[in-house]
Motif scaffolding. Structure first.
Motif, PDB file in Angstrom:
ATOM      1  N   GLU A 103     -38.616 -16.634   1.811  1.00 62.31           N
ATOM      2  CA  GLU A 103     -37.170 -16.477   1.886  1.00 62.31           C
ATOM      3  C   GLU A 103     -36.795 -15.048   2.223  1.00 62.31           C
ATOM      4  OE1 GLU A 103     -33.665 -16.940  -1.220  1.00 62.31           O
ATOM      5  OE2 GLU A 103     -35.377 -18.248  -1.675  1.00 62.31           O
ATOM      6  N   THR A 104     -35.884 -14.882   3.165  1.00 65.39           N
ATOM      7  CA  THR A 104     -35.322 -13.559   3.440  1.00 65.39           C
ATOM      8  C   THR A 104     -33.938 -13.754   4.034  1.00 65.39           C
ATOM      9  OG1 THR A 104     -35.734 -11.395   4.447  1.00 65.39           O
ATOM     10  CG2 THR A 104     -36.310 -13.313   5.785  1.00 65.39           C
ATOM     11  N   TRP A 129     -30.756  -8.217   3.599  1.00 65.75           N
ATOM     12  CA  TRP A 129     -31.913  -7.513   3.032  1.00 65.75           C
ATOM     13  C   TRP A 129     -32.628  -6.737   4.144  1.00 65.75           C
ATOM     14  CZ3 TRP A 129     -36.959  -6.325   3.323  1.00 65.75           C
ATOM     15  CH2 TRP A 129     -37.567  -5.781   2.190  1.00 65.75           C
ATOM     16  N   ARG A 188     -32.853  -2.674   4.042  1.00 63.43           N
ATOM     17  CA  ARG A 188     -34.142  -2.080   3.698  1.00 63.43           C
ATOM     18  C   ARG A 188     -34.901  -1.509   4.881  1.00 63.43           C
ATOM     19  NH1 ARG A 188     -35.978  -2.133  -1.696  1.00 63.43           N
ATOM     20  NH2 ARG A 188     -34.438  -3.301  -2.872  1.00 63.43           N
ATOM     21  N   THR A 189     -34.514  -1.933   6.108  1.00 60.48           N
ATOM     22  CA  THR A 189     -35.299  -1.482   7.274  1.00 60.48           C
ATOM     23  C   THR A 189     -34.442  -0.915   8.407  1.00 60.48           C
ATOM     24  OG1 THR A 189     -35.215  -3.562   8.525  1.00 60.48           O
ATOM     25  CG2 THR A 189     -36.933  -3.378   6.849  1.00 60.48           C
ATOM     26  N   CYS A 229     -50.245   2.281  15.448  1.00 60.94           N
ATOM     27  CA  CYS A 229     -48.907   2.775  15.837  1.00 60.94           C
ATOM     28  C   CYS A 229     -48.944   4.216  16.343  1.00 60.94           C
ATOM     29  CB  CYS A 229     -47.944   2.680  14.667  1.00 60.94           C
ATOM     30  SG  CYS A 229     -47.778   1.029  14.017  1.00 60.94           S
ATOM     31  N   ARG A 277     -43.084 -12.349   4.132  1.00 60.66           N
ATOM     32  CA  ARG A 277     -41.775 -11.788   4.505  1.00 60.66           C
ATOM     33  C   ARG A 277     -41.759 -10.263   4.505  1.00 60.66           C
ATOM     34  NH1 ARG A 277     -37.993 -12.883  -0.827  1.00 60.66           N
ATOM     35  NH2 ARG A 277     -39.205 -11.602  -2.260  1.00 60.66           N
ATOM     36  N   THR A 278     -42.736  -9.627   3.835  1.00 65.59           N
ATOM     37  CA  THR A 278     -42.679  -8.155   3.813  1.00 65.59           C
ATOM     38  C   THR A 278     -43.162  -7.538   5.127  1.00 65.59           C
ATOM     39  OG1 THR A 278     -44.855  -7.938   2.808  1.00 65.59           O
ATOM     40  CG2 THR A 278     -42.979  -7.932   1.313  1.00 65.59           C
ATOM     41  N   ILE A 306     -41.030  -9.308   9.073  1.00 65.94           N
ATOM     42  CA  ILE A 306     -39.663  -8.888   9.442  1.00 65.94           C
ATOM     43  C   ILE A 306     -39.650  -7.604  10.261  1.00 65.94           C
ATOM     44  CG2 ILE A 306     -38.467  -9.939   7.485  1.00 65.94           C
ATOM     45  CD1 ILE A 306     -38.675  -6.897   6.331  1.00 65.94           C
ATOM     46  N   LEU A 307     -40.786  -6.874  10.237  1.00 68.83           N
ATOM     47  CA  LEU A 307     -40.745  -5.506  10.773  1.00 68.83           C
ATOM     48  C   LEU A 307     -41.042  -5.388  12.260  1.00 68.83           C
ATOM     49  CD1 LEU A 307     -42.676  -3.335   8.122  1.00 68.83           C
ATOM     50  CD2 LEU A 307     -40.227  -3.357   8.558  1.00 68.83           C
ATOM     51  N   PHE A 327     -52.977  -1.396   5.653  1.00 70.70           N
ATOM     52  CA  PHE A 327     -52.473  -2.164   6.802  1.00 70.70           C
ATOM     53  C   PHE A 327     -53.673  -2.600   7.635  1.00 70.70           C
ATOM     54  CE2 PHE A 327     -49.440  -1.701  10.720  1.00 70.70           C
ATOM     55  CZ  PHE A 327     -49.493  -3.056  10.905  1.00 70.70           C
ATOM     56  N   GLY A 355     -46.595  -2.412   2.101  1.00 67.87           N
ATOM     57  CA  GLY A 355     -45.461  -1.675   2.657  1.00 67.87           C
ATOM     58  C   GLY A 355     -45.029  -0.467   1.849  1.00 67.87           C
ATOM     59  N   ARG A 356     -44.920  -0.665   0.529  1.00 61.09           N
ATOM     60  CA  ARG A 356     -44.398   0.413  -0.316  1.00 61.09           C
ATOM     61  C   ARG A 356     -45.315   1.640  -0.280  1.00 61.09           C
ATOM     62  NH1 ARG A 356     -42.643  -1.781  -6.091  1.00 61.09           N
ATOM     63  NH2 ARG A 356     -42.689  -3.688  -4.887  1.00 61.09           N
ATOM     64  N   HIS A 361     -41.912   7.686  15.129  1.00 61.43           N
ATOM     65  CA  HIS A 361     -42.344   6.281  15.099  1.00 61.43           C
ATOM     66  C   HIS A 361     -41.244   5.450  14.438  1.00 61.43           C
ATOM     67  CE1 HIS A 361     -44.529   2.680  14.766  1.00 61.43           C
ATOM     68  NE2 HIS A 361     -44.824   2.790  13.485  1.00 61.43           N
ATOM     69  N   ASN A 373     -39.156   1.959  10.173  1.00 63.04           N
ATOM     70  CA  ASN A 373     -38.135   1.635   9.185  1.00 63.04           C
ATOM     71  C   ASN A 373     -37.125   2.784   9.227  1.00 63.04           C
ATOM     72  OD1 ASN A 373     -36.678   1.513   6.719  1.00 63.04           O
ATOM     73  ND2 ASN A 373     -38.313   0.311   5.790  1.00 63.04           N
ATOM     74  N   ILE A 395     -37.420   5.390   6.533  1.00 65.28           N
ATOM     75  CA  ILE A 395     -38.492   6.386   6.689  1.00 65.28           C
ATOM     76  C   ILE A 395     -37.991   7.500   7.608  1.00 65.28           C
ATOM     77  CG2 ILE A 395     -40.813   6.839   7.610  1.00 65.28           C
ATOM     78  CD1 ILE A 395     -41.617   4.002   6.821  1.00 65.28           C
TER      79      ILE A 395
HETATM   80  O1  UT7 Z   1     -46.199   1.012  11.537  1.00 65.53           O
HETATM   81  C1  UT7 Z   1     -46.560   1.027  10.179  1.00 65.53           C
HETATM   82  C2  UT7 Z   1     -46.311  -0.301   9.563  1.00 65.53           C
HETATM   83  N1  UT7 Z   1     -45.714  -0.449   8.326  1.00 65.53           N
HETATM   84  C3  UT7 Z   1     -44.733   0.301   7.752  1.00 65.53           C
HETATM   85  O2  UT7 Z   1     -44.314   1.307   8.201  1.00 65.53           O
HETATM   86  C4  UT7 Z   1     -44.175  -0.248   6.468  1.00 65.53           C
HETATM   87  C5  UT7 Z   1     -43.470   0.788   5.632  1.00 65.53           C
HETATM   88  N2  UT7 Z   1     -42.823   0.154   4.515  1.00 65.53           N
HETATM   89  C6  UT7 Z   1     -41.603  -0.443   4.607  1.00 65.53           C
HETATM   90  O3  UT7 Z   1     -40.980  -0.425   5.667  1.00 65.53           O
HETATM   91  C7  UT7 Z   1     -41.008  -1.066   3.361  1.00 65.53           C
HETATM   92  O4  UT7 Z   1     -41.853  -0.786   2.260  1.00 65.53           O
HETATM   93  C8  UT7 Z   1     -40.801  -2.613   3.486  1.00 65.53           C
HETATM   94  C9  UT7 Z   1     -39.665  -2.908   4.445  1.00 65.53           C
HETATM   95  C10 UT7 Z   1     -42.075  -3.294   3.956  1.00 65.53           C
HETATM   96  C11 UT7 Z   1     -40.409  -3.179   2.126  1.00 65.53           C
HETATM   97  O5  UT7 Z   1     -39.246  -2.519   1.651  1.00 65.53           O
HETATM   98  P1  UT7 Z   1     -39.195  -1.917   0.166  1.00 65.53           P
HETATM   99  O6  UT7 Z   1     -37.856  -1.356  -0.005  1.00 65.53           O
HETATM  100  O7  UT7 Z   1     -40.383  -1.023  -0.012  1.00 65.53           O
HETATM  101  O8  UT7 Z   1     -39.302  -3.218  -0.692  1.00 65.53           O
HETATM  102  P2  UT7 Z   1     -40.370  -3.596  -1.816  1.00 65.53           P
HETATM  103  O9  UT7 Z   1     -41.668  -3.998  -1.227  1.00 65.53           O
HETATM  104  O10 UT7 Z   1     -40.351  -2.521  -2.865  1.00 65.53           O
HETATM  105  O11 UT7 Z   1     -39.680  -4.881  -2.423  1.00 65.53           O
HETATM  106  C12 UT7 Z   1     -38.424  -4.831  -3.111  1.00 65.53           C
HETATM  107  C13 UT7 Z   1     -37.990  -6.240  -3.435  1.00 65.53           C
HETATM  108  C14 UT7 Z   1     -39.094  -7.075  -4.091  1.00 65.53           C
HETATM  109  O12 UT7 Z   1     -38.494  -7.936  -5.022  1.00 65.53           O
HETATM  110  P3  UT7 Z   1     -38.502  -7.589  -6.600  1.00 65.53           P
HETATM  111  O13 UT7 Z   1     -39.946  -7.481  -6.964  1.00 65.53           O
HETATM  112  O14 UT7 Z   1     -37.779  -6.275  -6.716  1.00 65.53           O
HETATM  113  O15 UT7 Z   1     -37.780  -8.742  -7.193  1.00 65.53           O
HETATM  114  C15 UT7 Z   1     -39.644  -7.888  -2.941  1.00 65.53           C
HETATM  115  O16 UT7 Z   1     -40.232  -9.080  -3.371  1.00 65.53           O
HETATM  116  O17 UT7 Z   1     -37.633  -6.944  -2.249  1.00 65.53           O
HETATM  117  C16 UT7 Z   1     -38.386  -8.149  -2.145  1.00 65.53           C
HETATM  118  N3  UT7 Z   1     -38.643  -8.371  -0.712  1.00 65.53           N
HETATM  119  C17 UT7 Z   1     -37.807  -9.090   0.070  1.00 65.53           C
HETATM  120  N4  UT7 Z   1     -36.663  -9.741  -0.184  1.00 65.53           N
HETATM  121  C18 UT7 Z   1     -36.049 -10.358   0.845  1.00 65.53           C
HETATM  122  C19 UT7 Z   1     -39.669  -7.914   0.036  1.00 65.53           C
HETATM  123  N5  UT7 Z   1     -39.526  -8.313   1.308  1.00 65.53           N
HETATM  124  C20 UT7 Z   1     -38.378  -9.039   1.352  1.00 65.53           C
HETATM  125  C21 UT7 Z   1     -37.693  -9.696   2.383  1.00 65.53           C
HETATM  126  N6  UT7 Z   1     -36.539 -10.331   2.084  1.00 65.53           N
HETATM  127  N7  UT7 Z   1     -38.141  -9.699   3.648  1.00 65.53           N
END
Ligand code: UT7
Length: 335
Positions: free
Chosen positions: A33-34, A38, A42-43, A120, A159-160, A163-164, A200, A227-228, A262, A265, A268
């Motif tokens: 679910e997303t 959100w 978040r992005t 990347c 979903r984490t 979406i990116l 990753f 991701g975090r 890059h 997000n 970032i």
């Molecule tokens: O090129 C390099 C590749 N990767 C990156 O650069 C990734 C870098 N990281 C990020 O961009 C972020 O960490 C993400 C976008 C991946 C995640 O964002 P976040 O703000 O770090 O979220 P989080 O993982 O801390 O999750 C926060 C909440 C969690 O729920 P609870 O535990 O607080 O209830 C997740 O389960 O958001 C939830 N969540 C979502 N909810 C809706 C995680 N993904 C989603 C989603 N939709 N897609």
């Protein structure tokens, strides 16, 4: 010793736009679910382009369109290219390289051709290699491409990560400078930390693990991401490599006209701008419309800013990247 400059730049994306709402429906079909709010909050991503995987939207086909645009700006012909460096972690085929597929499509038969994988960070790694090869005199005209079609590696039920990402390619013609010209590449810096491999990665499909029916069932041939954890490392290394580029050339942050970071997000990007004390109006952003296109983010964002007249010849431009590996890098140039 010779110096290098970027004489032309180009970009290409698939036609198909996938909005956050459409993506949320696809993700729901895979049991997760997303929602648009959100993803935006978040992005910063609103939509991305996803390849149809047909012939005209393979990685090398997007690379071809980007390269033709860059070559037109540089006013060169395919036979002028003596090396093709294709930065990608999502090749058309493992063998032959995407660079060879592109060479065939371009008809650049004088050129050596190879892929490089720094995820990347690949485009800046490509510039790093091209710059050194031009400095030594080994090559005069190098086509550097950052291109990805990563969508087949996305696990839509995760979903984490799903979406990116988006698909696309950017290309640069890197050439030996003429005497007395101000446009030039000042420096490139690259680094990596293989200890962070598990932030990753794609578990299966290489010699670590072949794709068996069980592996396929567990979706281990698809991307896995923490991701975090990446977020934290990315903010620190982007700031460190930006400073390396600026300080090693004895410029100050204020001298830099544009940062092209890059695009993974928006949070970032904003965090790094704040760390560097740079206003966001000096930072190029396209993650909102294209998502994270991995090695293609910097050359596509740069090409778009050049094409729209935002970045002008004579501007001081900083490229700043991180990616799987983990890998890092920066490049400073006078466009
Ligand atoms: O090129 C390099 C590749 N990767 C990156 O650069 C990734 C870098 N990281 C990020 O961009 C972020 O960490 C993400 C976008 C991946 C995640 O964002 P976040 O703000 O770090 O979220 P989080 O993982 O801390 O999750 C926060 C909440 C969690 O729920 P609870 O535990 O607080 O209830 C997740 O389960 O958001 C939830 N969540 C979502 N909810 C809706 C995680 N993904 C989603 C989603 N939709 N897609």
């Amino acid at each position: 010793m010779h110096h290098s400059w970027i004489s032309g730049i180009g970009s290409a994306h698939p036609k198909g736009i996938v909005t956050n709402e459409e993506l949320a429906k696809k993700i729901a079909q895979h049991g997760a679910e997303t929602n648009d709010q959100w993803i935006r909050e978040r992005t910063g991503i609103c939509e991305r382009r996803i390849s149809s995987l047909k012939e005209d939207e393979r990685n090398s086909s997007l690379g071809l369109r980007a390269s033709l645009e860059a070559m037109e700006m540089a006013n060169i012909q395919p036979q002028d290219i003596d090396l093709i460096l294709y930065a990608t972690c999502s090749p058309d085929t493992l063998v032959p390289s995407t660079a060879c597929w592109l060479q065939k499509k371009l008809g650049a038969l004088q050129a050596g051709a190879l892929d490089l994988n720094a995820a990347c960070s690949g485009f800046v790694y490509g510039l790093h290699l091209a710059d050194q090869m031009i400095k030594t005199g080994a090559h005069k005209t190098i086509l550097v491409i950052g291109g990805e079609v990563l969508s087949p590696y996305l696990n839509w039920g995760d979903r984490t990560s799903s979406i990116l990402f988006g698909d696309g390619a950017g290309a640069a013609v890197v050439q030996r400078t003429h005497s007395d010209q101000s446009s030039r590449l000042f420096s490139t810096h690259v680094g990596s930390d293989g200890n962070l491999w598990d932030l990753f990665y794609i578990p299966a499909g290489g010699s670590n693990q072949e794709v068996t029916p069980e592996v396929y069932e567990r979706q281990e041939h698809k991307m896995k991401m923490k991701g975090r954890e990446i977020f934290k490392v990315a903010c620190n290394t982007l700031a460190t490599y930006a400073k390396k580029a600026i300080e090693s050339n004895e410029f100050s942050v204020e001298d830099v006209d544009w940062i092209v970071p890059h695009q993974a997000n928006l949070r970032i990007i904003e965090n790094v701008a704040k760390k560097l004390n740079v206003p966001m109006d000096k930072v190029i952003v396209n993650v909102d419309r294209f998502g994270n296109t991995s090695a293609a983010t910097v050359p596509t964002a740069f090409a778009e800013a050049v094409k729209t007249g935002k970045i002008k010849r004579g501007d001081l431009v900083l490229f700043d990247v991180f990616g799987a590996g983990l890998t890092y890098g920066s490049a400073l140039l006078r466009w």
